[in-house]
Design a protein around this motif. Sequence first.
Motif, short mmCIF file in Angstrom:
data_model
loop_
_atom_site.label_atom_id
_atom_site.label_comp_id
_atom_site.label_asym_id
_atom_site.label_seq_id
_atom_site.Cartn_x
_atom_site.Cartn_y
_atom_site.Cartn_z
N ALA A 14 0.82 -1.21 0.00
CA ALA A 14 0.00 0.00 0.00
C ALA A 14 0.85 1.26 0.00
CB ALA A 14 -0.92 0.00 1.21
N MET A 15 2.09 1.17 0.53
CA MET A 15 2.97 2.33 0.58
C MET A 15 4.41 1.86 0.46
SD MET A 15 3.54 5.31 3.50
CE MET A 15 2.46 4.50 4.59
N HIS A 16 5.20 2.61 -0.31
CA HIS A 16 6.63 2.32 -0.37
C HIS A 16 7.40 3.61 -0.61
CE1 HIS A 16 5.57 1.93 -4.67
NE2 HIS A 16 6.80 2.30 -4.91
N ALA A 17 8.64 3.59 -0.17
CA ALA A 17 9.51 4.77 -0.29
C ALA A 17 10.06 4.88 -1.70
CB ALA A 17 10.65 4.67 0.72
N ALA A 56 7.10 9.28 -0.66
CA ALA A 56 6.42 7.99 -0.49
C ALA A 56 5.33 7.88 -1.55
CB ALA A 56 5.81 7.89 0.90
N GLU A 57 5.08 6.66 -1.99
CA GLU A 57 4.02 6.42 -2.95
C GLU A 57 2.97 5.55 -2.28
OE1 GLU A 57 4.11 3.69 -6.67
OE2 GLU A 57 4.61 5.73 -7.34
N LEU A 58 1.71 6.00 -2.36
CA LEU A 58 0.59 5.26 -1.79
C LEU A 58 -0.24 4.65 -2.89
CD1 LEU A 58 -0.68 7.97 0.72
CD2 LEU A 58 0.70 5.98 1.26
N THR A 59 -0.73 3.46 -2.66
CA THR A 59 -1.65 2.83 -3.58
C THR A 59 -3.01 2.82 -2.90
OG1 THR A 59 0.10 1.42 -4.42
CG2 THR A 59 -2.15 0.74 -4.88
N LEU A 60 -4.00 3.45 -3.56
CA LEU A 60 -5.34 3.47 -2.98
C LEU A 60 -6.38 3.57 -4.08
CD1 LEU A 60 -6.48 6.83 -2.59
CD2 LEU A 60 -4.21 6.69 -1.63
N VAL A 61 -7.59 3.27 -3.70
CA VAL A 61 -8.73 3.36 -4.62
C VAL A 61 -9.66 4.43 -4.08
CG1 VAL A 61 -10.72 2.14 -5.57
CG2 VAL A 61 -8.54 0.94 -5.25
#
Length: 110
Positions: A8-11, A17-22
Amino acid sequence: MNDRVTPAMHALPDGEAELTLVVRLPWEDVARLGQEAGRLAAQWRRPVTLEEAVSHRLRSSRVAAHAKPSGEQPAAVTAASASVSSLPARPPAEQARQAIDRINGTAGTA
């Protein structure tokens, strides 16, 4: 069950940081993001994705929020909230058609 493997999140190497969300959005908001992406594409002279437009909008809001005294919302956020909340309720198909017309520049020509 969710088959996604990406976290869901990575540096990122640049320190962000990059977030993955809908996110579920009304068609009007999707149309506004498309217009923002088009404006940024013209300004940056390259194609711009909706994801980039969202990131740019969030960063702009964050910078504007830091520039204002505590308790005040940035004008862009306030205006967007007001315009979305003041819209009359319409069937989703009508909302989609009108949003697509706005994106294509054909709104009000029928």
